[in-house]
Design an enzyme around this catalytic site. Structure first.
Site, PDB file in Angstrom:
ATOM      1  CE  LYS A 110      48.116  12.345 -10.449  1.00  0.00           C
ATOM      2  NZ  LYS A 110      47.685  11.246 -11.286  1.00  0.00           N
ATOM      3  CE  LYS A 190      32.214  10.255  -0.306  1.00  0.00           C
ATOM      4  NZ  LYS A 190      32.719  10.840  -1.478  1.00  0.00           N
ATOM      5  CE  LYS A 193      36.811   3.664  -7.445  1.00  0.00           C
ATOM      6  NZ  LYS A 193      35.402   3.994  -7.629  1.00  0.00           N
TER       7      LYS A 193
END
Ligand code: ADP
Ligand code: TRP
Length: 325
Positions: A110, A190, A193
């Site tokens: 992040k 892959k 979500k």
């Protein structure tokens, strides 16, 4: 031997989650004492909509039960129903070095993207260590991406024991599940979500068919010979079919004369058949939602019993009174 694993309710489960993780976790319930939980405290760092978090958590429980988790054999609970977790997290935090957490990938990734991380994401591996250590877990089945966090849990447990010269915490081991390689998504990458390319496990049949029809394929014409090995439709079909069925479809690819639409229809039918018993169980569970809640509550009671024992040991080791004394 205690097996423990958690899964975050950050969305609806997809084929990647099932074949890459859930299926292997559930298989372990037959031989070991298994604890499985829905990591809703972890999900708080990503799902900020309370109604949605509640829905995902409930659906995760329903899905796991529908997919074969047997509550009389394994203990299933929600992480947030075990308040001892939060207390142990704090106690562990006091022996955790900042430098250890700075190396962890959830936070580092992040940061690298220039996004602001909160303290919850930074300390996420400590919460995960508490999840594991609270129940004296021996083996933790996880995907490769989580192995680093098991190392952190071992490191923290070792430091705590050394600092207080006590055998208060049991060191766990990672058990990397042999996943059927990477399950590809509708775009061939892959399935995840975060890529928006998932095929959800329990969507209505019509939607599922539509989703399967949207899988990206090459531009070979109907009459052309096709290559099964590089086609996502075929790779996905392998998850559901036995060897004979796989060979039969591979032959039809190579022979030419079969369009991708037909291959996708074959995949759709195979998937529907494969998950038919789970779909049926799921419908029954949805109709008896109180029963699901009872299972989660009974699971939490069992988990808390073990957790209390370990937490008292940890409290005593670091100079806090044991609860109830
Ligand atoms: P997502 O990438 O959709 O957010 P998660 O990170 O929540 O999925 O994954 C939960 C578990 O499912 C992990 O143990 C992971 O290894 C497994 N998993 C997810 N996607 C796949 C995939 N495409 N192939 C194999 N395993 C997967
Ligand atoms: N962090 C894990 C994941 O994202 C989920 C998790 C939380 C977990 N606590 C755990 C897994 C404890 C194993 C053990 O997949």
């Amino acid at each position: 031997m205690r097996i423990l694993s958690g899964i975050q309710p950050t969305g609806r489960f997809h084929w990647g989650n099932y074949f890459g993780a859930i299926r292997q976790y559930i298989a372990l319930q037959d031989n070991e004492q298994a604890f499985y939980f829905i990591a809703d405290l972890h999900a708080l760092t990503t799902v900020r909509d309370p109604a949605l978090l509640q829905e995902y958590s409930r659906e995760a429980a329903i899905d796991l039960l529908a997919l074969g988790l047997k509550p009389e054999q394994a203990t299933l609970f929600r992480q947030s129903d075990v308040p001892e977790i939060s207390e142990l997290t704090w106690l562990l935090m006091t022996v955790t070095q900042m430098s250890l957490l700075e190396k962890c990938h959830a936070y580092k990734d992040k940061q690298a993207k220039g996004l602001a991380a909160d303290a919850g994401l930074f300390t996420y591996p400590v919460l995960m260590a508490a999840d594991i250590l609270l129940y004296d877990s021996d083996k933790v089945p996880v995907g490769v991406d989580q192995v680093q966090h098991i190392e952190v849990a071992r490191d923290i447990a070792g430091r705590f024991n050394a600092m207080y010269n006590a055998e208060a915490l049991h060191l766990p081991e990672a058990y990397v599940v042999e996943s059927t390689a990477k399950v590809p998504g509708t775009d061939g990458e892959k399935m995840s979500k975060s890529y928006g390319n998932t095929i959800e496990l329990f969507q209505p049949a019509k939607k599922l068919r539509k989703r399967i029809m949207s899988i990206k394929t090459d531009s070979a014409a109907l009459e052309d010979s096709k290559v099964p090995e590089t086609c996502s439709v075929f790779t996905l079909y392998q998850l559901f079919a036995d060897e004979q069925q796989q060979n039969a479809l591979a032959d039809r690819y190579r022979a030419g004369g079969m369009g991708y639409g037909e291959a996708k229809q074959t995949l759709y039918e195979a998937a529907m058949e494969y998950f038919a018993p789970a779909r049926e169980r799921r419908e029954q569970l949805v109709a008896n939602i109180d029963q699901v809640e009872d299972i989660l509550q009974a699971g939490a009671t069992r988990a808390r019993e073990k957790g209390r024992e370990v937490l008292d040991r940890v409290r005593a080791a670091c100079g806090l009174s044991a609860q109830g004394q």
